[in-house]
Motif scaffolding. Structure first.
Motif, PDB file in Angstrom:
ATOM      1  N   VAL A 103       0.793  -1.296   0.101  1.00 38.18           N
ATOM      2  CA  VAL A 103       0.135   0.177  -0.043  1.00 38.18           C
ATOM      3  C   VAL A 103       0.824   1.291   0.054  1.00 38.18           C
ATOM      4  O   VAL A 103       0.719   2.107  -0.642  1.00 38.18           O
ATOM      5  CB  VAL A 103      -1.149  -0.026   1.153  1.00 38.18           C
ATOM      6  N   ARG A 104       1.867   1.235   0.938  1.00 33.05           N
ATOM      7  CA  ARG A 104       2.628   2.386   0.823  1.00 33.05           C
ATOM      8  C   ARG A 104       3.672   2.680  -0.528  1.00 33.05           C
ATOM      9  O   ARG A 104       3.511   3.661  -0.925  1.00 33.05           O
ATOM     10  CB  ARG A 104       4.014   2.061   1.974  1.00 33.05           C
ATOM     11  N   GLN A 105       4.065   1.318  -1.124  1.00 29.85           N
ATOM     12  CA  GLN A 105       4.578   1.707  -2.532  1.00 29.85           C
ATOM     13  C   GLN A 105       3.467   2.350  -3.326  1.00 29.85           C
ATOM     14  O   GLN A 105       4.019   3.190  -4.430  1.00 29.85           O
ATOM     15  CB  GLN A 105       5.210   0.360  -3.049  1.00 29.85           C
ATOM     16  N   THR A 106       2.263   1.860  -3.428  1.00 29.44           N
ATOM     17  CA  THR A 106       1.234   2.191  -4.409  1.00 29.44           C
ATOM     18  C   THR A 106       0.933   3.505  -4.344  1.00 29.44           C
ATOM     19  O   THR A 106       0.978   4.457  -5.343  1.00 29.44           O
ATOM     20  CB  THR A 106      -0.108   1.272  -4.295  1.00 29.44           C
ATOM     21  N   LEU A 107       0.781   4.047  -2.974  1.00 30.66           N
ATOM     22  CA  LEU A 107       0.407   5.518  -2.645  1.00 30.66           C
ATOM     23  C   LEU A 107       1.646   6.291  -3.099  1.00 30.66           C
ATOM     24  O   LEU A 107       1.445   7.552  -3.738  1.00 30.66           O
ATOM     25  CB  LEU A 107       0.069   5.595  -1.207  1.00 30.66           C
ATOM     26  N   GLY A 108       2.881   5.911  -3.022  1.00 35.28           N
ATOM     27  CA  GLY A 108       3.969   6.529  -3.291  1.00 35.28           C
ATOM     28  C   GLY A 108       4.037   6.766  -4.956  1.00 35.28           C
ATOM     29  O   GLY A 108       4.497   8.025  -5.183  1.00 35.28           O
TER      30      GLY A 108
END
Length: 71
Positions: A62-67
């Motif tokens: 999720v963190r990578q996707t939002l980044g």
């Protein structure tokens, strides 16, 4: 003579409000459901043993996707 009663238009959408949901109105409840599902069904013993848990992997994704989205 009696007065005529005003009638509504045949298609109420013509004069009505356009109802559209933003993308996050569907994404946030789905994300919350997925996180809760992982918390309830994830193996808690495997995470305590020091292994990388499913929740940690999911949150990293999720963190990578939002980044990538720039949020």
């Amino acid at each position: 003579m009696s007065a005529r009663t005003p009638t509504r238009p045949a298609n109420p959408a013509d004069g009505g409000m356009d109802v559209r949901l933003p993308w996050w109105a569907l994404a946030l409840p789905a994300l919350a459901f997925a996180v809760l599902l992982l918390l309830l069904t994830g193996p808690s013993d495997a995470q305590a043993a020091g292994g990388s848990g499913a929740l940690a992997q999911f949150l990293e994704l999720v963190r990578q996707t939002l980044g990538h989205l720039g949020v």
